[in-house]
Design an enzyme around this catalytic site. Structure first.
Site, PDB file in Angstrom:
ATOM      1  CG  HIS A  26      -2.004  -1.137   1.019  1.00  0.00           C
ATOM      2  ND1 HIS A  26      -2.794  -1.301  -0.101  1.00  0.00           N
ATOM      3  CD2 HIS A  26      -2.307  -2.165   1.849  1.00  0.00           C
ATOM      4  CE1 HIS A  26      -3.559  -2.376   0.065  1.00  0.00           C
ATOM      5  NE2 HIS A  26      -3.275  -2.915   1.227  1.00  0.00           N
ATOM      6  CG  ASP A  81       1.224  -2.104  -3.459  1.00  0.00           C
ATOM      7  OD1 ASP A  81       1.744  -2.645  -2.477  1.00  0.00           O
ATOM      8  OD2 ASP A  81       0.090  -1.611  -3.441  1.00  0.00           O
TER       9      ASP A  81
END
Length: 716
Positions: free
Chosen positions: A671, A676
Site C-alpha cells: 500500500h 506494490d
C-alpha cells in the site's frame, strides 16, 4: 472465484444420474405390468406426481451440493497440488507443499515433499560447486564494478545498438544534471537497457564508431575517437569513445563512452579570451598614445602648454593601463579560486590529514576530538588544509599555543569544523586581518585568503571564545556531501551491498528485427507500476495521489531505477482510504498535479512493456487523464492478475499478497505505490519461467492467453 467446468459437471451429475435411473426403472416397471396393473399404478401415483418430482429434485440438489463439495476438496486437489508443485520446481528450494485433501492426496503430498527435500539437497550441492567454480569470475566482476564506481570520470558502456549496459555513479549524477525535464518521480536519462541516443545524436556515435573501426583495420592497438556535442539541455560534452571487443582481435561487441562536461570550461575560456583580447587591444592603444606623447615631449621647440597637455595624456594612459592590469589580475585570481573542484571526502580522513600537516609544519602537538566518523564533506581538501595550517601557524607563532585540536560535528544541514586551542584568545580585529590576509604556508605564498577558501566552499567562518573552559576556536561551516539516494525506502525491499548499476550479461543481447509481439518475455524491458488513489471509482471522480514504478531489464529487477511521486489530487482524500495507504492531505499539498506527473511517467516507461497487478484499475485512472496531460500510454500491458489465473486456474485467491505468497515472494511495503510495484515486479519475474513451461514464451502469446482469461472482462 467462479466455479469451473469440472465443478459444474460434478454438481449436475447426480441430477442427471437420478433422472436417468428413474426413467429406466419406470420403463422396466411398465414392461412387467399388465394393462390393468399399469392403470392401477397410474391412478395411485398420479395425484402424488408433484410430491415425487419434488423429492427427486431435493435429492438431486443435495447430491449435487455434496458432489460439488467432494470435487472441490478432493477431486480438484491433485490439480492444485500440480500447480503448486510447478511453482516450487521453478522457485527457490526449501519450500514444501501443504498436505490437503483426502488421505491419498496427503500421502501423495508427503511423497512429493520427500522428493523436494532430496532435490533441494542435490541442488544445494550443485550450487555450491558452481559458486566455487565461478568465484574467480565474480571477483573480477566486483573489481571492475568497484573500479567503475571510484572513477572520477563519467563512464557509460553500451552494446552496438546503443543500449546502456553499465555505468558508474558519477555518470548517473552527470546525466541527471543534463536532463532538461523537471525532477519528477526520480526519472532519469540513464538506466540499464535504455538507449544512449536519448542523449546523443545517433549519427555522431556512428561516425565515431566508423573512425574506430578504420583504426582497428590499420592495426592501431588502442583506437579511440573523440567528439564534442551539445545536449538537449544546452550542455556541452566532450566524449571519448573506445571499442569493446568480444575477444582480442575479435569483432566489436560494444563501446565505452567517457564524458566530460565542458560547458563551464568553454564559457570560462571564452570569457578569458574575450578579456585578454579586450585588454590587449586597449593596452595597444594606450602604448601607442604613450609612445606618441613621449616622442613629442622631447621636442625642444615644444611650448609649456603643449608639454603640460602631453604630460596629462601620459598620466591618464598610465593610470588607465594600471587599472586594466589590476582588473585582469583580479579576474585571474577569481577564476583560479573558482576553478578548484569540490570533491567528496570522508570527514575523519580530512581531519587526520590536516592534523598531520599542522604537526609537520609547526612542530606542535595536535588532537582530533569529537570527530563524527559518519560525515562526508564536499570540499577542496588542499585549499582548506592550507587555511587550517595557516591559521594554526599564526596561533602557534604569535600566541605560543602548544596543542591544537580539530573538531568535526554535524550542524543541521552542514558540517561544523573547529580549529581549537586552550589559551589566549584572538581579538576580532586580528581574526578579521588573518581572514583577509594572503595565506603563507611553509615559506610559500598563496594569492588566496581564508575568506576566499570559505567563499569557494559556500561556507561561513568566524572566531569564538568560551571563557568558562578558557578555550578559543575558529569555526568553519562547510557543505556536506550529497547523501546517497535511497534505493528502497523502509521495508520496500532488501538492501544490496553494491548498487545494481551494471549487467555483464547484456553483451550477449542484440536488438532483433522482429515485431514486439514476437519477442520472448525474457528479453523484453518492462516498467512495473502501481497507483494509490482517493478511492476505487475513477469514473466517479476519484484521483491518483501517488504513482510508483520500477524497471525490469534483461530479466533483472533494477531497484535503483525507480519512479516515485506524490500527486496533488486537487480534491479531498477520504479518511477510509488514508487508513489504507497512509497518505494524508498534508503530504500531497503542494505536490505536482497529475498533468505534470504523467508526462514524466510516460518518459520513464518509454520503449518498455507495462506491467501491473489488476492493470485495468490503474490504466483506467491513466486513460482519464491522458488528454489533459498530453500523453498516451499505448505500450503493451501485461497483468499479473490475469497471468496468475492463466497459470493457476485451480487456485482460489488471486490477490497480490496471495500470489506473492504462492510464488515465495516476501510481501513488504504494501500500500505504497513503489512498494506494490516492486512486489509486482518480483512476482512477474517468478512467473516468466512458469509461463515458458506452459508454452507461453512471447509477448504475443502472453497477451493472447490473458485475453482468453475470464478475469480479462474486469472493467472500472
Amino acid at each position: 472465484m467462479k466455479p469451473d467446468r469440472h465443478e459444474w459437471l460434478a454438481a449436475l451429475a447426480p441430477a442427471a444420474t437420478l433422472l436417468l435411473a428413474a426413467a429406466l426403472v419406470a420403463a422396466l416397471l411398465l414392461l412387467t405390468l399388465a394393462p390393468a396393473e399399469a392403470a392401477a399404478l397410474g391412478a395411485l401415483l398420479g395425484p402424488r406426481a408433484a410430491l415425487l418430482v419434488l423429492a427427486l429434485v431435493v435429492v438431486a440438489i443435495a447430491a449435487g451440493v455434496g458432489m460439488r463439495w467432494a470435487w472441490h476438496h478432493f477431486g480438484a486437489a491433485p490439480g492444485r497440488i500440480a500447480e503448486l508443485l510447478q511453482v516450487l520446481l521453478a522457485g527457490a528450494p526449501g519450500r514444501e507443499l501443504e498436505p490437503r485433501g483426502s488421505a491419498g492426496s496427503r500421502a501423495l503430498v508427503d511423497t512429493v515433499n520427500r522428493l523436494l527435500r532430496e532435490r533441494a539437497a542435490w541442488r544445494a550441492d550443485v550450487e555450491a560447486r558452481v559458486r566455487e567454480a565461478s568465484r574467480q569470475v565474480e571477483q573480477e566482476k566486483s573489481r571492475l564494478a568497484a573500479l567503475m564506481s571510484e572513477l572520477a570520470q563519467s563512464v557509460v558502456v553500451c552494446n552496438l545498438d546503443g543500449r546502456i549496459l553499465l555505468y558508474n555513479g558519477r555518470a548517473r549524477l552527470q546525466f541527471r544534471a543534463l536532463s532538461p525535464a523537471p525532477a519528477i518521480g526520480g526519472a532519469e536519462y540513464l538506466g540499464i537497457g535504455r538507449s544512449i541516443y536519448a542523449v546523443f545524436d545517433r549519427a555522431l556515435v556512428a561516425h565515431a564508431l566508423e573512425m574506430v573501426q578504420q583504426r582497428l583495420q590499420r592495426g592501431v592497438a588502442h583506437p579511440s575517437a573523440q567528439f564534442v556535442t551539445a545536449t538537449r539541455g544546452g550542455q556541452l560534452l566532450r566524449v571519448q569513445l573506445a571499442p569493446v571487443r568480444e575477444h582480442d582481435g575479435g569483432p566489436l561487441a560494444g563501446f565505452v563512452l567517457m564524458l566530460d562536461n565542458i560547458t563551464r570550461d568553454f564559457a570560462e575560456e571564452s570569457e578569458r579570451d574575450r578579456r585578454l583580447h579586450e585588454h590587449t587591444e586597449a593596452g595597444r592603444a594606450s602604448l601607442a598614445n604613450l609612445q606618441a606623447a613621449v616622442e613629442l615631449i622631447d621636442d625642444p621647440a615644444l611650448d609649456a602648454a603643449t608639454a603640460a597637455r602631453l604630460q596629462g595624456v601620459i598620466r591618464d594612459e598610465v593610470r588607465a593601463l594600471g587599472h586594466r592590469i589590476g582588473e585582469l589580475a583580479h579576474y585571474t585570481t577569481e577564476t583560479m579560486r573558482t576553478r578548484w573542484p569540490l570533491e567528496d571526502m570522508q570527514g575523519a580522513d580530512f581531519v587526520t590529514a590536516a592534523l598531520r600537516r599542522i604537526e609537520a609544519e609547526h612542530r606542535c602537538r595536535t588532537a582530533g576530538t569529537e570527530v563524527d566518523p559518519s560525515l562526508w564533506l564536499k570540499l577542496d581538501s588542499f585549499s582548506l588544509i592550507q587555511a587550517l595550517v595557516f591559521l594554526a601557524g599564526r596561533v602557534v607563532e604569535e600566541y605560543g599555543v602548544k596543542v591544537v585540536q580539530i573538531r568535526l560535528q554535524r550542524a543541521g544541514t552542514r558540517a561544523q569544523l573547529d580549529l581549537a586551542w586552550i589559551g589566549p584568545g584572538v581579538s576580532t580585529e586580528t581574526a578579521v586581518a588573518w581572514e583577509t590576509e594572503a595565506m603563507r604556508v611553509g615559506g610559500e605564498a598563496s594569492a588566496l585568503t581564508v575568506r576566499d577558501v570559505v567563499q569557494r566552499h559556500g561556507g561561513t567562518f568566524w572566531f569564538e571564545r568560551e571563557r568558562v573552559r578558557a578555550e578559543a576556536f575558529f569555526r568553519f561551516l562547510l557543505p556536506l556531501a550529497d547523501a546517497a539516494e535511497p534505493l528502497d525506502s523502509g521495508l520496500l525491499a532488501r538492501r544490496e551491498s553494491r548498487p545494481e548499476f551494471y549487467d555483464f550479461d547484456l553483451f550477449q543481447t542484440r536488438e532483433m528485427a522482429l515485431e514486439l509481439a514476437d519477442r520472448t518475455l525474457a528479453e523484453l524491458a518492462y516498467t512495473v507500476f502501481d497507483t494509490e488513489t482517493t478511492g476505487l471509482e475513477p469514473s466517479a471522480g476519484d484521483e491518483i495521489i501517488q504513482i510508483g514504478a520500477t524497471r525490469i531489464v534483461a530479466g533483472k529487477l533494477r531497484r535503483h531505477e525507480s519512479f516515485e511521486q506524490l500527486v496533488d489530487p486537487q480534491r479531498a482524500i477520504p479518511e477510509r482510504t488514508v487508513a489504507i495507504h497512509g497518505i494524508t492531505p498534508a503530504m500531497v499539498a503542494g505536490q505536482p498535479t497529475i498533468r505534470e506527473v504523467l508526462p514524466a511517467l510516460h518518459a520513464f516507461a518509454h520503449d518498455t512493456v507495462l506491467v501491473a497487478h489488476n492493470a485495468a484499475f490503474d490504466l483506467r485512472f491513466l486513460e482519464l487523464k491522458e488528454r489533459a496531460a498530453g500523453v498516451r500510454f499505448d505500450m503493451p500491458v501485461l497483468d499479473t492478475l490475469l497471468l496468475s489465473q492463466v497459470l493457476h486456474p485451480n487456485q482460489e485467491r488471486l490477490s497480490l499478497e496471495a500470489i506473492a505468497e504462492r510464488l515465495g515472494v516476501p510481501v513488504l511495503g504494501r500500500h505504497t505505490a513503489l512498494g506494490d510495484a516492486i512486489v509486482t515486479a518480483e512476482v512477474f519475474l517468478k512467473m516468466i519461467p512458469l509461463l515458458q513451461a506452459a508454452g507461453i514464451r512471447t509477448l504475443g502469446e502472453a497477451l493472447e492467453a490473458s485475453r482468453r482469461s475470464a478475469l480479462a472482462r474486469l472493467a472500472y
